[in-house]
Design a protein around this motif. Sequence first.
Motif, PDB file in Angstrom:
ATOM      1  N   SER A  19      93.511  24.297  12.477  1.00 15.15           N
ATOM      2  CA  SER A  19      92.217  24.495  11.801  1.00 15.15           C
ATOM      3  C   SER A  19      91.936  25.975  11.620  1.00 15.15           C
ATOM      4  O   SER A  19      91.489  26.415  10.563  1.00 15.15           O
ATOM      5  CB  SER A  19      91.069  23.880  12.592  1.00 15.15           C
ATOM      6  OG  SER A  19      91.468  22.662  13.170  1.00 15.15           O
ATOM      7  N   ILE A  20      92.218  26.758  12.690  1.00 17.24           N
ATOM      8  CA  ILE A  20      91.957  28.205  12.599  1.00 17.24           C
ATOM      9  C   ILE A  20      92.806  28.791  11.489  1.00 17.24           C
ATOM     10  O   ILE A  20      92.335  29.580  10.672  1.00 17.24           O
ATOM     11  CB  ILE A  20      92.281  28.897  13.942  1.00 17.24           C
ATOM     12  CG1 ILE A  20      91.302  28.417  15.021  1.00 17.24           C
ATOM     13  CG2 ILE A  20      92.200  30.417  13.792  1.00 17.24           C
ATOM     14  CD1 ILE A  20      91.532  29.015  16.387  1.00 17.24           C
ATOM     15  N   MET A  21      94.089  28.371  11.426  1.00 17.02           N
ATOM     16  CA  MET A  21      94.978  28.912  10.410  1.00 17.02           C
ATOM     17  C   MET A  21      94.527  28.497   9.012  1.00 17.02           C
ATOM     18  O   MET A  21      94.605  29.267   8.056  1.00 17.02           O
ATOM     19  CB  MET A  21      96.423  28.467  10.662  1.00 17.02           C
ATOM     20  CG  MET A  21      97.039  29.224  11.840  1.00 17.02           C
ATOM     21  SD  MET A  21      98.762  28.815  12.043  1.00 17.02           S
ATOM     22  CE  MET A  21      99.455  30.423  12.390  1.00 17.02           C
ATOM     23  N   ALA A  22      94.012  27.248   8.923  1.00 16.77           N
ATOM     24  CA  ALA A  22      93.612  26.743   7.596  1.00 16.77           C
ATOM     25  C   ALA A  22      92.323  27.407   7.114  1.00 16.77           C
ATOM     26  O   ALA A  22      92.237  27.862   5.978  1.00 16.77           O
ATOM     27  CB  ALA A  22      93.440  25.238   7.667  1.00 16.77           C
ATOM     28  N   TYR A  23      91.317  27.463   7.991  1.00 13.69           N
ATOM     29  CA  TYR A  23      90.003  27.924   7.531  1.00 13.69           C
ATOM     30  C   TYR A  23      89.717  29.400   7.841  1.00 13.69           C
ATOM     31  O   TYR A  23      88.840  29.997   7.227  1.00 13.69           O
ATOM     32  CB  TYR A  23      88.895  27.052   8.157  1.00 13.69           C
ATOM     33  CG  TYR A  23      89.039  25.608   7.812  1.00 13.69           C
ATOM     34  CD1 TYR A  23      88.781  25.163   6.500  1.00 13.69           C
ATOM     35  CD2 TYR A  23      89.453  24.667   8.756  1.00 13.69           C
ATOM     36  CE1 TYR A  23      88.934  23.828   6.183  1.00 13.69           C
ATOM     37  CE2 TYR A  23      89.603  23.329   8.439  1.00 13.69           C
ATOM     38  CZ  TYR A  23      89.346  22.912   7.134  1.00 13.69           C
ATOM     39  OH  TYR A  23      89.488  21.603   6.801  1.00 13.69           O
ATOM     40  N   GLY A  24      90.414  29.970   8.843  1.00 10.18           N
ATOM     41  CA  GLY A  24      90.123  31.359   9.229  1.00 10.18           C
ATOM     42  C   GLY A  24      88.812  31.439  10.002  1.00 10.18           C
ATOM     43  O   GLY A  24      88.041  30.476  10.033  1.00 10.18           O
ATOM     44  N   LEU A  25      88.556  32.582  10.640  1.00 12.42           N
ATOM     45  CA  LEU A  25      87.321  32.763  11.412  1.00 12.42           C
ATOM     46  C   LEU A  25      86.403  33.730  10.670  1.00 12.42           C
ATOM     47  O   LEU A  25      86.869  34.636  10.004  1.00 12.42           O
ATOM     48  CB  LEU A  25      87.656  33.330  12.799  1.00 12.42           C
ATOM     49  CG  LEU A  25      88.583  32.452  13.653  1.00 12.42           C
ATOM     50  CD1 LEU A  25      89.012  33.194  14.898  1.00 12.42           C
ATOM     51  CD2 LEU A  25      87.879  31.154  14.051  1.00 12.42           C
ATOM     52  N   ASN A  26      85.091  33.536  10.809  1.00 14.18           N
ATOM     53  CA  ASN A  26      84.145  34.408  10.097  1.00 14.18           C
ATOM     54  C   ASN A  26      83.265  35.227  11.015  1.00 14.18           C
ATOM     55  O   ASN A  26      83.103  36.417  10.831  1.00 14.18           O
ATOM     56  CB  ASN A  26      83.246  33.583   9.183  1.00 14.18           C
ATOM     57  CG  ASN A  26      83.968  33.240   7.884  1.00 14.18           C
ATOM     58  OD1 ASN A  26      84.897  33.959   7.522  1.00 14.18           O
ATOM     59  ND2 ASN A  26      83.555  32.169   7.221  1.00 14.18           N
ATOM     60  N   ALA A  27      82.640  34.561  11.996  1.00  6.93           N
ATOM     61  CA  ALA A  27      81.652  35.252  12.839  1.00  6.93           C
ATOM     62  C   ALA A  27      82.343  36.317  13.693  1.00  6.93           C
ATOM     63  O   ALA A  27      83.367  36.047  14.315  1.00  6.93           O
ATOM     64  CB  ALA A  27      80.964  34.231  13.735  1.00  6.93           C
ATOM     65  N   THR A  28      81.794  37.544  13.661  1.00  8.19           N
ATOM     66  CA  THR A  28      82.393  38.591  14.506  1.00  8.19           C
ATOM     67  C   THR A  28      81.452  38.935  15.643  1.00  8.19           C
ATOM     68  O   THR A  28      80.254  38.696  15.582  1.00  8.19           O
ATOM     69  CB  THR A  28      82.647  39.892  13.693  1.00  8.19           C
ATOM     70  OG1 THR A  28      81.399  40.323  13.155  1.00  8.19           O
ATOM     71  CG2 THR A  28      83.633  39.665  12.574  1.00  8.19           C
ATOM     72  N   GLU A  29      82.031  39.509  16.697  1.00  8.83           N
ATOM     73  CA  GLU A  29      81.229  39.981  17.820  1.00  8.83           C
ATOM     74  C   GLU A  29      81.907  41.213  18.403  1.00  8.83           C
ATOM     75  O   GLU A  29      83.028  41.553  18.022  1.00  8.83           O
ATOM     76  CB  GLU A  29      81.108  38.891  18.893  1.00  8.83           C
ATOM     77  CG  GLU A  29      82.445  38.409  19.422  1.00  8.83           C
ATOM     78  CD  GLU A  29      82.279  37.417  20.578  1.00  8.83           C
ATOM     79  OE1 GLU A  29      82.657  37.789  21.707  1.00  8.83           O
ATOM     80  OE2 GLU A  29      81.780  36.303  20.348  1.00  8.83           O
ATOM     81  N   LYS A  30      81.196  41.910  19.334  1.00  7.72           N
ATOM     82  CA  LYS A  30      81.814  43.075  19.982  1.00  7.72           C
ATOM     83  C   LYS A  30      82.876  42.593  20.959  1.00  7.72           C
ATOM     84  O   LYS A  30      82.841  41.443  21.394  1.00  7.72           O
ATOM     85  CB  LYS A  30      80.751  43.890  20.714  1.00  7.72           C
ATOM     86  CG  LYS A  30      79.830  44.592  19.741  1.00  7.72           C
ATOM     87  CD  LYS A  30      78.810  45.424  20.463  1.00  7.72           C
ATOM     88  CE  LYS A  30      78.029  46.262  19.458  1.00  7.72           C
ATOM     89  NZ  LYS A  30      76.781  46.744  19.990  1.00  7.72           N
ATOM     90  N   CYS A  31      83.789  43.482  21.299  1.00  5.88           N
ATOM     91  CA  CYS A  31      84.844  43.095  22.240  1.00  5.88           C
ATOM     92  C   CYS A  31      84.216  42.583  23.531  1.00  5.88           C
ATOM     93  O   CYS A  31      83.428  43.284  24.156  1.00  5.88           O
ATOM     94  CB  CYS A  31      85.721  44.301  22.566  1.00  5.88           C
ATOM     95  SG  CYS A  31      86.446  45.067  21.114  1.00  5.88           S
TER      96      CYS A  31
END
Length: 498
Positions: A95-107
């Motif tokens: 799923s991750i490979m298909a849709y990719g991730l959007n929300a970002t956060e700090k390390c």
Amino acid sequence: MTEFGDFISALGEFGLYQKLLVLFLSLPLLLNPFQMIGQVFMVVDVPHHCNTSWIRAIGPNLTEEEQLNLTLPRDAAGAYEQCSMYSPVAWDLSSIMAYGLNATEKCSSGWVYPSAQPPSLLTEFDLVCDRKDLNDISQSVYMVGLLLGAMIFGPLSDRIGRRPIFLISILLQGLFGVGVAFVPHFYVYMAFRCVVGASVSGILITVLALATEWVGVSSRPKAVLISHCFVAIGQMILAGLSYGIRNWRLLQIAGSAPMFALFFYIWVLPESARWLVTKGRIEEAKKVLQKAASINKRTIPPGLLEQLKPEKQIKSGSTLDLFRKKHLRKVTLVMSCAWFADSLVYYGLSLNVTSFGLDIYLTQLAFGAVELPARFCCIFLLQWFGRKKTQAVLLLLSGLMCLVITGIPEDQPVATTVLAIIGKFTATASFSTSYVYSAELFPTVVRQTGVGLCSMSARVAGIMAPLIRLLGQYHRAVPMAIFGSAPVVGGLLCVLLP
């Protein structure tokens, strides 16, 4: 009535004894620049990115490249973001490979650094991203230590003697300097550095007192400048040390442990005879004076020794006395501004050594090398042009160099570095001038107080310099513009001096 100066004249103004003394006093100053600016070389920038090993749990066979591609956003230039990552999710790998991730956060779980790098302060205590400012803040904490040291050890050296304070300061600097190399936590690091700063201050104060109290009036500027030259040589040694030792803990030990080699000072370092006399310890003072005379192959006439009486303590003036008379008030304020500007531009350039764009070790070597001629030129400039012109022109020049640097594009590192080196030259010469000038401007009664006040203002500038560097995050020219405008104002104010 014999003056104490008569005894110094009798045993030789600047004989073998004083030369050896100045040499011994100057040796610890070789390590001074290491404590002052060594940290700059322990926090050299390395590429880093967030630790995103969470994805290994669902994709153990991913290559490193694939892992970074899936979990790190890219910046405008197409490189991985250094300070943010995609928020972890509870999906499976496909799923991750298909849709990719959007929300970002700090390390959230630390950073990853190149594995080939030897450990530096930056990688060990994660001085990156949000914690980046801690580097400059810890430099300020060290400068606070210098200020505290001046406030504690100054009065103490008048009370219990120059020699014990000098020895205690050397011991403290050795112990805590080496201790810094073993700290587990960055806040402990800061606390230890503060103590090291205080001990450096203790050494500087007692070196000045012992050198000036043992050396005849005519040779005093010479003695002070010799000790300053050792600081310059120390800067060059720092460039070599930090180039050779890249592991910050080893570097810290290498820069602090040599202090312990000086513990033989307990047997060779004399107390200031003048201080002994003011405290009424006449017999001790006689012994020390006779020993000095014998090393200088002179004899003090016995009749003269008999006249050694406890000096009546001249009540030294208070800080308020400096502001009572109009003339003194002007001198005090202008000289304080001059010292403040000297110190600001000096530390501003010294701590900025990594951001001029050329090899940092070569730049540091040049910065150190340029201090030697600066100290020497100072002697001649003062004789040819007088104190006032020299002070004003040098301050103006060092300020102008910084202001010109702000206008140079980033892709011209050579031009920037050359200007910085000229700025460092004029700032150093200006600092030496202020030393000589202020000692002459203040009347004897308030001299200690006046020079003390001036050096306080220089310390305050030292505390501010690293913090001003933090303003670089808004625009890279801001810090240099501030470092440049202060000395220009200071130089113009010097016109008011006698």
